[in-house]
Design a protein around this motif. Structure first.
Motif, PDB file in Angstrom:
ATOM      1  N   ALA A  75     -26.022  -2.242   8.183  1.00 13.70           N
ATOM      2  CA  ALA A  75     -25.007  -1.428   9.099  1.00 13.70           C
ATOM      3  C   ALA A  75     -25.786  -1.434  10.578  1.00 13.70           C
ATOM      4  N   GLY A  76     -24.805  -1.526  11.563  1.00 17.71           N
ATOM      5  CA  GLY A  76     -25.141  -1.579  12.887  1.00 17.71           C
ATOM      6  C   GLY A  76     -26.584  -2.334  13.123  1.00 17.71           C
ATOM      7  N   ALA A  77     -26.864  -3.530  12.596  1.00 15.63           N
ATOM      8  CA  ALA A  77     -27.884  -4.440  12.696  1.00 15.63           C
ATOM      9  C   ALA A  77     -27.499  -5.315  13.730  1.00 15.63           C
ATOM     10  N   GLN A  78     -28.566  -5.644  14.600  1.00 12.18           N
ATOM     11  CA  GLN A  78     -28.089  -6.749  16.001  1.00 12.18           C
ATOM     12  C   GLN A  78     -28.836  -7.919  15.398  1.00 12.18           C
ATOM     13  N   PHE A  79     -28.138  -9.112  15.683  1.00 15.02           N
ATOM     14  CA  PHE A  79     -28.745 -10.264  15.605  1.00 15.02           C
ATOM     15  C   PHE A  79     -28.681 -11.215  16.875  1.00 15.02           C
ATOM     16  N   ALA A  80     -29.505 -11.212  17.665  1.00 17.73           N
ATOM     17  CA  ALA A  80     -29.621 -11.830  19.250  1.00 17.73           C
ATOM     18  C   ALA A  80     -29.599 -13.305  18.818  1.00 17.73           C
ATOM     19  N   ASP A  81     -30.093 -13.909  17.933  1.00 26.13           N
ATOM     20  CA  ASP A  81     -30.161 -15.481  17.700  1.00 26.13           C
ATOM     21  C   ASP A  81     -29.478 -15.443  16.493  1.00 26.13           C
ATOM     22  N   ARG A  82     -29.535 -16.796  15.957  1.00 22.69           N
ATOM     23  CA  ARG A  82     -28.724 -17.329  14.827  1.00 22.69           C
ATOM     24  C   ARG A  82     -29.173 -16.512  13.464  1.00 22.69           C
ATOM     25  N   ALA A  83     -28.123 -16.402  12.641  1.00 22.27           N
ATOM     26  CA  ALA A  83     -28.562 -15.859  11.330  1.00 22.27           C
ATOM     27  C   ALA A  83     -27.919 -16.560  10.052  1.00 22.27           C
ATOM     28  N   ASP A  84     -28.954 -16.728   9.492  1.00 20.89           N
ATOM     29  CA  ASP A  84     -28.535 -17.754   8.242  1.00 20.89           C
ATOM     30  C   ASP A  84     -28.677 -17.036   6.731  1.00 20.89           C
ATOM     31  N   PHE A  85     -27.678 -16.681   6.204  1.00 18.76           N
ATOM     32  CA  PHE A  85     -27.547 -16.044   4.960  1.00 18.76           C
ATOM     33  C   PHE A  85     -26.912 -17.142   3.851  1.00 18.76           C
ATOM     34  N   ALA A  86     -27.099 -18.137   4.192  1.00 15.26           N
ATOM     35  CA  ALA A  86     -26.085 -19.228   3.368  1.00 15.26           C
ATOM     36  C   ALA A  86     -26.917 -19.324   1.907  1.00 15.26           C
ATOM     37  N   GLY A  87     -26.258 -19.186   0.942  1.00 14.16           N
ATOM     38  CA  GLY A  87     -26.464 -19.153  -0.593  1.00 14.16           C
ATOM     39  C   GLY A  87     -27.135 -17.887  -0.865  1.00 14.16           C
ATOM     40  N   LEU A  88     -26.951 -16.921  -0.103  1.00  8.96           N
ATOM     41  CA  LEU A  88     -27.674 -15.793  -0.474  1.00  8.96           C
ATOM     42  C   LEU A  88     -27.057 -15.022  -1.772  1.00  8.96           C
ATOM     43  N   ARG A  89     -27.489 -14.174  -2.524  1.00  4.87           N
ATOM     44  CA  ARG A  89     -26.742 -13.659  -3.705  1.00  4.87           C
ATOM     45  C   ARG A  89     -26.990 -12.283  -3.610  1.00  4.87           C
ATOM     46  N   PHE A  90     -25.998 -11.452  -3.295  1.00  4.96           N
ATOM     47  CA  PHE A  90     -25.843  -9.968  -3.255  1.00  4.96           C
ATOM     48  C   PHE A  90     -25.256  -9.460  -4.658  1.00  4.96           C
ATOM     49  N   HIS A  91     -26.120  -9.006  -5.646  1.00  6.03           N
ATOM     50  CA  HIS A  91     -25.728  -8.448  -7.008  1.00  6.03           C
ATOM     51  C   HIS A  91     -25.142  -7.146  -7.003  1.00  6.03           C
ATOM     52  N   ALA A  92     -25.282  -6.453  -5.774  1.00  3.73           N
ATOM     53  CA  ALA A  92     -24.683  -5.066  -5.660  1.00  3.73           C
ATOM     54  C   ALA A  92     -23.845  -5.029  -4.497  1.00  3.73           C
ATOM     55  N   ALA A  93     -23.441  -3.703  -3.804  1.00  7.13           N
ATOM     56  CA  ALA A  93     -22.748  -3.657  -3.046  1.00  7.13           C
ATOM     57  C   ALA A  93     -23.710  -4.100  -1.628  1.00  7.13           C
ATOM     58  N   ALA A  94     -23.001  -4.915  -0.592  1.00  3.49           N
ATOM     59  CA  ALA A  94     -23.403  -5.217   0.744  1.00  3.49           C
ATOM     60  C   ALA A  94     -22.822  -4.832   1.620  1.00  3.49           C
ATOM     61  N   GLY A  95     -23.483  -4.089   2.756  1.00  4.07           N
ATOM     62  CA  GLY A  95     -22.733  -3.293   4.083  1.00  4.07           C
ATOM     63  C   GLY A  95     -23.324  -4.168   5.364  1.00  4.07           C
ATOM     64  N   PHE A  96     -22.421  -4.470   6.126  1.00  7.05           N
ATOM     65  CA  PHE A  96     -22.544  -5.169   7.369  1.00  7.05           C
ATOM     66  C   PHE A  96     -21.709  -4.460   8.382  1.00  7.05           C
ATOM     67  N   ALA A  97     -21.360  -3.271   7.985  1.00 10.39           N
ATOM     68  CA  ALA A  97     -20.384  -2.554   9.000  1.00 10.39           C
ATOM     69  C   ALA A  97     -20.702  -2.557  10.346  1.00 10.39           C
ATOM     70  N   GLY A  98     -20.385  -2.844  11.432  1.00  6.34           N
ATOM     71  CA  GLY A  98     -20.705  -2.667  12.650  1.00  6.34           C
ATOM     72  C   GLY A  98     -21.951  -3.509  13.169  1.00  6.34           C
ATOM     73  N   ALA A  99     -22.204  -4.411  12.268  1.00  8.01           N
ATOM     74  CA  ALA A  99     -23.184  -5.397  12.638  1.00  8.01           C
ATOM     75  C   ALA A  99     -22.875  -6.303  13.914  1.00  8.01           C
ATOM     76  N   LYS A 100     -23.501  -6.731  14.595  1.00  9.99           N
ATOM     77  CA  LYS A 100     -23.406  -7.689  15.678  1.00  9.99           C
ATOM     78  C   LYS A 100     -24.197  -9.002  15.695  1.00  9.99           C
ATOM     79  N   PHE A 101     -23.295 -10.045  15.593  1.00  6.45           N
ATOM     80  CA  PHE A 101     -24.002 -11.258  15.496  1.00  6.45           C
ATOM     81  C   PHE A 101     -23.928 -12.203  16.804  1.00  6.45           C
ATOM     82  N   HIS A 102     -24.726 -12.302  17.493  1.00  4.28           N
ATOM     83  CA  HIS A 102     -24.336 -12.574  19.015  1.00  4.28           C
ATOM     84  C   HIS A 102     -24.418 -14.175  18.941  1.00  4.28           C
ATOM     85  N   GLN A 103     -25.005 -14.863  17.982  1.00  4.49           N
ATOM     86  CA  GLN A 103     -24.765 -16.338  18.009  1.00  4.49           C
ATOM     87  C   GLN A 103     -24.323 -16.504  16.529  1.00  4.49           C
TER      88      GLN A 103
END
Length: 477
Positions: free
Chosen positions: A260-288
């Motif tokens: 929540a609220g995290a910022q990624f100034a460059d590229r972000a790669d979550f490909a193939g990642l497995r979330f077995h429980a709740a995942a939260g990206f509310a308000g996150a900012k991906f600039h690339q």
């Protein structure tokens, strides 16, 4: 478990048992000898019986003595082992205490030596690893000016460059010992990490195994990688800043994950990642560019009010529970081709600033695009929208393609259309609702559009645009 002394009654019982065995054996043998008819034979058999009885008693006594001797030997070995363990523990405690004390030195070289001493202790003593990891994390959480001055030190006050080397060394020890790549069979596993509020440079932890990982408000400078790492219980990255490329590709988070609220100034790669429980990206900012391609969300996922300033790839992702993208903003292309939403999907008030791709996407438990804005073309070719699909209040500012899609209980109220739209070969399960459309597309775009069977565009004199009407009913102004 302490060894209890042998009770006196047990000693007496063993002695008595030995005597009884001798007496009973002698008595039985003598009785057997008395049955002989020849007196010489009787005498000889009696003597043999007595000898045999005494031998039996002696053998029994020897066996008892052997048991007692073995017990004494075992007790002596146990005492020796306990003494050696106590000595080893005292030695570990002394080394640990000395190393921790040296961490407070104003001399950076002394602090470096203490870090390597702690690393060696943790490597050789598995039960000390978590404690030593906690100390290393605490060192990294300290501000740069938190190193105390030692008035008795011969060295001058710390050089900021040397202080930075101390921090980098502590970080490097964690990365090397927690990573299981490059054939490292002695990686530290099942470790809790608390690096909240720290500054980490070039962080790389690959194929490691953590329990809890806390990186809240952490600043990652340079490239950051958690590729292939398993986090068993929780991952906290609320308010975290990633200034360089960040990769979590192939990782697995068994517990809850929060960005929540995290910022990624460059590229972000979550490909193939497995979330077995709740995942939260509310308000996150991906600039690339950000990629969740092929990722799996086993529990609910929250992207509410998230911002993607560049391309966002969710192609082939699987959402097994509710997915909330309400008020999210996609400035670049949003790719959801062949994704699958097994729970309700909410894309309310979402802004798609460029193309939005949902071709062959499955919405198995309903989807809501209410009040969404599509500034670029939207592709829903071959998509399956089951249970319900709401496009009420949607703004299509460019082309919208629903060819070969299947829509259950679709509602299209108060829709604004400025480009081409096509429902060619679109299958509706349940009567679709088209009410109060506002069409501002020019004549060329209207001519190229393909409407559902029974619906047409109506242009009224004096109107700024057009509306969609039912051929069999009154106009829906």
């Amino acid at each position: 478990m302490p060894l209890e002394p042998v009770p006196r009654w047990a000693v007496a019982l063993m002695i008595g048992g030995t005597l009884v065995a001798g007496v009973v054996g002698t008595t039985l043998l003598v009785a057997q000898a008395n049955r002989a008819r020849d007196r010489d034979t009787v005498a000889r058999l009696r003597i043999d019986g007595v000898r045999t009885g005494l031998s039996l008693a002696a053998g029994t006594g020897g066996f008892v003595a052997l048991l007692i001797a073995m017990r004494r030997q075992w007790l002596a070995e146990r005492t020796q082992n306990s003494t050696e363990q106590d000595q080893q523990q005292r030695q570990v405690t002394e080394l640990y205490t000395k190393a921790v004390e040296q961490l407070g030195s104003a001399n950076a070289v002394v602090r470096l030596g203490s870090l390597y001493a702690l690393e060696r202790l943790a490597q050789e003593n598995e039960d000390q690893r978590q404690t030593i990891v906690n100390i290393l994390c605490a060192c990294l959480r300290l501000p740069d000016d938190a190193v105390p001055e030692d008035p008795q030190a011969d060295a001058p006050s710390s050089d900021p460059r040397m202080d930075n080397q101390v921090r980098l060394t502590a970080q490097r020890i964690l990365m090397q010992r927690l990573s299981a790549d490059d054939g490292n069979d002695e990686a530290w596993c099942d470790i809790d990490l608390d690096l909240s509020g720290t500054v980490l440079t070039g962080w790389t932890l690959t194929r490691g195994t953590l329990r809890h990982a806390d990186f809240r408000r952490t600043l990652f400078t340079g490239e950051c990688s958690f590729a292939g790492t398993t986090i068993a219980r929780s991952l906290k990255c609320d308010g975290t800043m990633f200034s360089g490329p960040a990769t979590f590709a192939g990782a697995a988070v068994t517990g809850a994950a929060s960005f929540a609220g995290a910022q990624f100034a460059d590229r972000a790669d979550f490909a193939g990642l497995r979330f077995h429980a709740a995942a939260g990206f509310a308000g996150a900012k991906f600039h690339q560019r950000v990629s969740f391609a092929g990722s799996e969300f086993a529990d609910g996922v929250d992207f509410a009010a998230a911002t993607c300033g560049h391309e966002a790839a969710f192609a082939g992702a699987r959402f097994r529970a509710a997915a909330d993208f309400s008020e999210a903003k996609f400035d670049g292309p949003a790719e959801f081709d062949e994704a699958r939403f097994e729970g309700p999907a909410e894309l309310i008030d979402v802004v798609f600033g460029s193309g939005a791709h949902f071709s062959d996407t499955h919405f198995d438990a309903g989807v809501t695009f209410r009040a969404a804005r599509f500034a670029g073309a939207v592709m829903l070719r071959g998509a399956a929208l089951r249970q319900y699909a709401s496009f009420d209040g949607v703004r299509f500012e460019d082309a919208a393609h629903f060819e070969h899609a299947s829509i259950t209980d679709g509602t299209f109220r108060n829709v604004q259309l400025a480009g081409v739209i096509s429902f060619a070969d679109c299958a509706f399960d349940g009567e679709p609702v088209f009410e109060r459309w506002r069409i501002t597309a020019d004549e060329h775009h209207r001519a190229r559009s393909h409407w559902p069977s029974g619906w047409r565009v109506s242009i009224r004199p004096g109107d700024a645009g057009a509306t969609l009407v039912d051929d069999d009913g009154p106009d829906h102004a």
